[in-house]
Design a protein around this motif. Structure first.
Motif, short mmCIF file in Angstrom:
data_model
loop_
_atom_site.label_atom_id
_atom_site.label_comp_id
_atom_site.label_asym_id
_atom_site.label_seq_id
_atom_site.Cartn_x
_atom_site.Cartn_y
_atom_site.Cartn_z
N VAL A 44 52.49 49.17 3.48
CA VAL A 44 51.86 48.87 4.76
C VAL A 44 52.89 48.44 5.79
O VAL A 44 52.81 48.85 6.96
CB VAL A 44 50.79 47.78 4.57
N LEU A 45 53.86 47.63 5.39
CA LEU A 45 54.85 47.14 6.35
C LEU A 45 55.77 48.24 6.85
O LEU A 45 56.30 48.14 7.97
CB LEU A 45 55.68 46.02 5.72
N LYS A 46 55.96 49.28 6.09
CA LYS A 46 56.77 50.41 6.57
C LYS A 46 56.09 51.09 7.76
O LYS A 46 56.76 51.68 8.61
CB LYS A 46 57.00 51.40 5.43
N GLU A 47 54.77 51.00 7.83
CA GLU A 47 54.03 51.57 8.95
C GLU A 47 53.76 50.54 10.04
O GLU A 47 53.66 50.89 11.22
CB GLU A 47 52.70 52.14 8.46
N HIS A 48 53.63 49.26 9.64
CA HIS A 48 53.28 48.21 10.61
C HIS A 48 54.18 46.99 10.43
O HIS A 48 53.71 45.90 10.09
CB HIS A 48 51.82 47.80 10.43
N PRO A 49 55.49 47.13 10.64
CA PRO A 49 56.39 45.98 10.42
C PRO A 49 56.10 44.81 11.35
O PRO A 49 56.40 43.66 11.01
CB PRO A 49 57.78 46.57 10.70
N GLU A 50 55.49 45.08 12.49
CA GLU A 50 55.22 44.02 13.47
C GLU A 50 54.07 43.11 13.06
O GLU A 50 53.86 42.06 13.68
CB GLU A 50 54.93 44.63 14.85
N GLN A 51 53.35 43.46 11.99
CA GLN A 51 52.21 42.64 11.58
C GLN A 51 52.52 41.76 10.37
O GLN A 51 51.62 41.32 9.65
CB GLN A 51 50.99 43.53 11.32
N TRP A 52 53.80 41.47 10.15
CA TRP A 52 54.24 40.53 9.12
C TRP A 52 54.23 39.13 9.73
O TRP A 52 55.02 38.81 10.61
CB TRP A 52 55.64 40.90 8.63
N PHE A 53 53.32 38.25 9.27
CA PHE A 53 53.10 36.97 9.90
C PHE A 53 53.47 35.79 9.00
O PHE A 53 52.74 34.79 8.92
CB PHE A 53 51.63 36.84 10.33
N ASN A 54 54.59 35.88 8.31
CA ASN A 54 55.12 34.75 7.55
C ASN A 54 56.32 34.20 8.32
O ASN A 54 57.42 34.73 8.23
CB ASN A 54 55.52 35.18 6.14
N PHE A 55 56.09 33.14 9.09
CA PHE A 55 57.10 32.62 10.01
C PHE A 55 57.94 31.52 9.35
O PHE A 55 58.04 30.41 9.88
CB PHE A 55 56.42 32.10 11.27
N TYR A 56 58.52 31.83 8.24
CA TYR A 56 59.43 30.90 7.57
C TYR A 56 60.36 31.72 6.70
O TYR A 56 60.24 32.95 6.60
CB TYR A 56 58.67 29.85 6.75
N ASP A 57 61.32 31.07 6.05
CA ASP A 57 62.34 31.76 5.26
C ASP A 57 61.70 32.30 3.98
O ASP A 57 61.71 31.65 2.95
CB ASP A 57 63.49 30.80 4.95
N PHE A 58 61.13 33.49 4.06
CA PHE A 58 60.38 34.05 2.95
C PHE A 58 61.29 34.53 1.82
O PHE A 58 61.01 34.31 0.65
CB PHE A 58 59.52 35.22 3.45
N TRP A 59 62.38 35.20 2.17
CA TRP A 59 63.30 35.71 1.16
C TRP A 59 64.30 34.62 0.77
O TRP A 59 64.46 33.61 1.46
CB TRP A 59 64.04 36.92 1.70
#
Length: 304
Positions: free
Chosen positions: A282-297
């Motif tokens: 999904v993120l490959k098509e909609h990268p702008e809709q990733w809503f985790n605003f912290y150091d996820f990785w």
């Protein structure tokens, strides 16, 4: 998991701001508030660097974009997120008819098939798009939908969510510090009901597994997948993605576990891996809709 990488957030805006939005959005179309984001977003981008930097690094290190492209991606994400938050308040206010929800034919057929079965199933959501619209889109009375929610929201937000969701056969189960909500999850699944849970954030739980996510190691909670494996419950990765205006479209992906897996631990790991693959798709098509605003990785993997 280091303390600074655990999610502690909740809906912002203060009690007065939340009350104002909820009461106003009962009668006013949410699009009226969209232009308000134009002066607010630049201010947040300038001064809220703690939450903006992880998204900037997401574009720089995960997607390999240049500095200017990463900045533009950060701006796009901020505006989409702002509209999604306003949409959620409109939903909590009970003004859901204004949304145009496109439930794909194959998704509707899958949901109908699962609702027709005696056993329950799990909708594994994420902080991509607007997962809370999924229960509203289903509009069914065959099975109760039990939505696992963060228990630290304000009394105002929780009260409105309870009232609106109850009308759509959706019950709310708060995440508890003593992890007792896991027993509630098992209980409702045993009764053949549905569990809807955001499965991409750690809430002070040590039941995690590190997997490769978009090319970098990241921690994911594995508890819900262990429950699914032990009870032999179907799991579906579910997304409600924001389109133009007030349009949303669904994306459901059943998670399959190899039949060769014997132990529940191995099955849970396989389900988690399938879930992560669905996020990547999904993120490959909609990268702008990733809503985790912290150091996820893992921090070391994103150092400049």
């Amino acid at each position: 998991m280091p303390e600074n990488r655990q999610w502690k957030g909740k809906t912002n805006g203060g009690v007065f701001g939340q009350q104002f939005l909820l009461h106003t959005l009962r009668r006013v179309p949410v699009k009226v508030f969209y232009p308000v984001l134009y002066p607010i977003i630049p201010f947040c981008l300038l001064f809220a660097r703690k939450t903006n930097r992880p998204i900037y690094q997401y574009y720089r290190k995960i997607w390999g974009l240049g500095k200017w492209s990463a900045f533009c991606g950060n701006v796009r994400t901020a505006f989409v997120f702002g509209r999604v938050v306003l949409d959620k308040f409109a939903l909590w206010a009970g003004n859901k008819k204004q949304f145009k929800i496109d439930l794909r034919q194959e998704d509707a057929q899958l949901i109908d098939q699962l609702l027709s079965q005696e056993k329950g199933f799990i909708l594994a959501g994420s902080h991509i798009g607007n997962f809370e619209l999924m229960g509203q889109a289903m509009e069914q009375d065959r099975k109760s939908i039990n939505c696992i929610i963060f228990g630290g929201e304000s009394r105002i937000v929780q009260a409105h969510r309870d009232e609106v969701f109850e009308k759509n056969n959706v019950k709310l189960i708060p995440v508890s510090a003593d992890m007792s909500h896991l027993f509630t999850i098992k209980e409702v699944l045993d009764k053949g009901e549905v569990v809807a849970i955001l499965s991409d954030r750690m809430f002070d739980s040590n039941k995690k597994q590190t997997v490769n996510f978009l090319g970098q190691p990241a921690d994911f909670p594995v508890g819900i997948f262990r429950i699914a494996a032990m009870l032999d419950i179907p799991v579906v990765s579910a997304f409600m993605l924001k389109g133009k205006g007030l349009h949303y479209h669904s994306r459901l992906m059943p998670l399959d576990c190899p039949v060769t897996e014997k132990s529940s631990t191995a099955k849970a790991g396989a389900l988690l891996q399938e879930y992560v693959h669905s996020l990547e798709s999904v993120l490959k098509e909609h990268p702008e809709q990733w809503f985790n605003f912290y150091d996820f990785w893992h921090q070391e993997s994103l150092r400049s």
